[in-house]
Write a protein that holds these residues in place. Sequence first.
Motif, PDB file in Angstrom:
ATOM      1  N   PHE A   1       7.161   5.388   3.201  1.00 40.13           N
ATOM      2  CA  PHE A   1       8.570   5.663   3.457  1.00 40.13           C
ATOM      3  C   PHE A   1       8.608   6.821   4.449  1.00 40.13           C
ATOM      4  O   PHE A   1       7.599   7.492   4.669  1.00 40.13           O
ATOM      5  CB  PHE A   1       9.352   5.981   2.160  1.00 40.13           C
ATOM      6  CG  PHE A   1       8.826   7.155   1.374  1.00 40.13           C
ATOM      7  CD1 PHE A   1       9.260   8.441   1.642  1.00 40.13           C
ATOM      8  CD2 PHE A   1       7.919   6.968   0.333  1.00 40.13           C
ATOM      9  CE1 PHE A   1       8.790   9.527   0.904  1.00 40.13           C
ATOM     10  CE2 PHE A   1       7.441   8.045  -0.406  1.00 40.13           C
ATOM     11  CZ  PHE A   1       7.880   9.327  -0.116  1.00 40.13           C
ATOM     12  N   ALA A   2       9.757   7.039   5.062  1.00 41.39           N
ATOM     13  CA  ALA A   2       9.857   8.056   6.108  1.00 41.39           C
ATOM     14  C   ALA A   2       9.591   9.439   5.526  1.00 41.39           C
ATOM     15  O   ALA A   2      10.258   9.862   4.583  1.00 41.39           O
ATOM     16  CB  ALA A   2      11.244   8.001   6.751  1.00 41.39           C
ATOM     17  N   THR A   3       8.598  10.142   6.094  1.00 40.25           N
ATOM     18  CA  THR A   3       8.236  11.460   5.580  1.00 40.25           C
ATOM     19  C   THR A   3       8.500  12.570   6.590  1.00 40.25           C
ATOM     20  O   THR A   3       8.040  13.695   6.400  1.00 40.25           O
ATOM     21  CB  THR A   3       6.747  11.484   5.169  1.00 40.25           C
ATOM     22  OG1 THR A   3       5.938  11.094   6.298  1.00 40.25           O
ATOM     23  CG2 THR A   3       6.486  10.532   4.009  1.00 40.25           C
ATOM     24  N   ASP A   4       9.236  12.264   7.666  1.00 40.94           N
ATOM     25  CA  ASP A   4       9.607  13.320   8.615  1.00 40.94           C
ATOM     26  C   ASP A   4      10.412  14.382   7.877  1.00 40.94           C
ATOM     27  O   ASP A   4      11.303  14.070   7.075  1.00 40.94           O
ATOM     28  CB  ASP A   4      10.457  12.749   9.754  1.00 40.94           C
ATOM     29  CG  ASP A   4       9.679  11.738  10.579  1.00 40.94           C
ATOM     30  OD1 ASP A   4       8.441  11.737  10.479  1.00 40.94           O
ATOM     31  OD2 ASP A   4      10.319  10.943  11.293  1.00 40.94           O
TER      32      ASP A   4
ATOM     33  N   GLU B   1       8.546  -0.767   8.076  1.00 41.07           N
ATOM     34  CA  GLU B   1       7.325  -0.133   7.599  1.00 41.07           C
ATOM     35  C   GLU B   1       6.890  -0.710   6.255  1.00 41.07           C
ATOM     36  O   GLU B   1       5.701  -0.774   5.940  1.00 41.07           O
ATOM     37  CB  GLU B   1       7.502   1.390   7.496  1.00 41.07           C
ATOM     38  CG  GLU B   1       8.440   1.870   6.391  1.00 41.07           C
ATOM     39  CD  GLU B   1       9.904   1.869   6.803  1.00 41.07           C
ATOM     40  OE1 GLU B   1      10.733   2.387   6.040  1.00 41.07           O
ATOM     41  OE2 GLU B   1      10.215   1.336   7.889  1.00 41.07           O
TER      42      GLU B   1
ATOM     43  N   ALA C   1      13.111  -3.187   5.693  1.00 41.67           N
ATOM     44  CA  ALA C   1      12.403  -2.032   6.244  1.00 41.67           C
ATOM     45  C   ALA C   1      11.117  -2.474   6.932  1.00 41.67           C
ATOM     46  O   ALA C   1      10.207  -2.996   6.279  1.00 41.67           O
ATOM     47  CB  ALA C   1      12.083  -1.047   5.125  1.00 41.67           C
TER      48      ALA C   1
ATOM     49  N   ASN D   1      13.539   1.508  -2.064  1.00 45.37           N
ATOM     50  CA  ASN D   1      13.879   1.931  -0.705  1.00 45.37           C
ATOM     51  C   ASN D   1      14.668   3.235  -0.647  1.00 45.37           C
ATOM     52  O   ASN D   1      15.203   3.581   0.400  1.00 45.37           O
ATOM     53  CB  ASN D   1      14.700   0.829  -0.017  1.00 45.37           C
ATOM     54  CG  ASN D   1      15.987   0.491  -0.764  1.00 45.37           C
ATOM     55  OD1 ASN D   1      16.136   0.843  -1.928  1.00 45.37           O
ATOM     56  ND2 ASN D   1      16.906  -0.179  -0.098  1.00 45.37           N
TER      57      ASN D   1
ATOM     58  N   GLU E   1      17.008   0.953   9.709  1.00 43.80           N
ATOM     59  CA  GLU E   1      16.768   2.352   9.343  1.00 43.80           C
ATOM     60  C   GLU E   1      17.336   2.676   7.972  1.00 43.80           C
ATOM     61  O   GLU E   1      16.752   3.452   7.209  1.00 43.80           O
ATOM     62  CB  GLU E   1      17.387   3.265  10.393  1.00 43.80           C
ATOM     63  CG  GLU E   1      17.172   4.753  10.135  1.00 43.80           C
ATOM     64  CD  GLU E   1      17.711   5.630  11.246  1.00 43.80           C
ATOM     65  OE1 GLU E   1      18.135   6.767  10.951  1.00 43.80           O
ATOM     66  OE2 GLU E   1      17.710   5.184  12.407  1.00 43.80           O
TER      67      GLU E   1
ATOM     68  N   HIS F   1      17.781   0.445   5.601  1.00 37.56           N
ATOM     69  CA  HIS F   1      17.299  -0.532   4.626  1.00 37.56           C
ATOM     70  C   HIS F   1      18.462  -1.350   4.049  1.00 37.56           C
ATOM     71  O   HIS F   1      18.522  -1.612   2.849  1.00 37.56           O
ATOM     72  CB  HIS F   1      16.518   0.145   3.494  1.00 37.56           C
ATOM     73  CG  HIS F   1      15.395   1.011   3.969  1.00 37.56           C
ATOM     74  ND1 HIS F   1      14.575   0.679   5.025  1.00 37.56           N
ATOM     75  CD2 HIS F   1      14.957   2.211   3.531  1.00 37.56           C
ATOM     76  CE1 HIS F   1      13.680   1.627   5.212  1.00 37.56           C
ATOM     77  NE2 HIS F   1      13.890   2.577   4.328  1.00 37.56           N
TER      78      HIS F   1
ATOM     79  N   ALA G   1      13.391   8.542   0.555  1.00 33.74           N
ATOM     80  CA  ALA G   1      13.752   9.420   1.674  1.00 33.74           C
ATOM     81  C   ALA G   1      15.247   9.712   1.688  1.00 33.74           C
ATOM     82  O   ALA G   1      15.677  10.854   1.890  1.00 33.74           O
ATOM     83  CB  ALA G   1      13.315   8.788   2.998  1.00 33.74           C
TER      84      ALA G   1
END
Length: 291
Positions: free
Chosen positions: A154-157, A202, A200, A134, A33, A35, A137
Amino acid sequence: MSDAAATPDLDLRLVRYFMVVAENKHFGRAAAELHLAQPSLSRQIQRLEQVLGVQLMERGPQGASLTAAGREFMVQAQALLGAAADAVARVRAIASRPRIVVGYTSNLIVTPAAQVLRQEYPDAEVKTLHLDWNEPAAALADRRVDVVVARLPFATDDLHVTSLYEEPRVLVVSTGHHLAGRQSVRQEEIRDEVFAVFPAPEWNEFWQASSAVTPAPEGTRVQSIEDNLELVASGRTVTLAPASVRHTRLRPDVVLVPVEDIEPVRVVAASRRGDQNPLVRRFHTLAMARL
């Protein structure tokens, strides 16, 4: 000894690492998580324990469990990180001079949008900051940047994302590779090639045309783009890259081969969802028009 001298200096980065491990209850999942390599993350937690003078976690084959001190520190750490983020937000909110920090990753140019923003807001402080592949986010989460221009995935939440454009992907191989002289290749021709593995998941899913069909050989796990290119140049692996890499000073022992039938990479502008900074909102608009 004064109270100030007796109080340890806490590195908030280490506190954040601790929280991710505590929430995942597993060093491997937490490392993915964040990286980070798992041994590196373990050393960071040990540093935090040394600073505090207590053991926070019990390590075992099934994962990581919190000690009594660790459970108490988790409560305090949540409050500490919340207070730190709130302090940053409040200080920036009351600052007399509007401010924005625009992050960007390799081979992406934000200058046209940033320059217009400076012209439209001459009293504002408009800064730019280069980020590693990396970091987008994480840099938004810890408020190092207010908006970032980067390539997915990359995480977009919890982020507001504006799609800017698509960029083809190319295959990078050593000059001695059997595909080095080709005008182009198709995905089916590179499915059996060996790709380096990043921390990572993803990132690997998108940048490995092989879809990780076979386990990665020992020694092909990397932390940086530079390490990846070193493996490619040595002939041990191949890699995919955005086509814009051809405009950089590419090392002479690798070549680029277009891939005909592969999904392009999407370049986006992203910021924290709900950010009321007018400079951030304006940058999204300028990015669509200028980048």
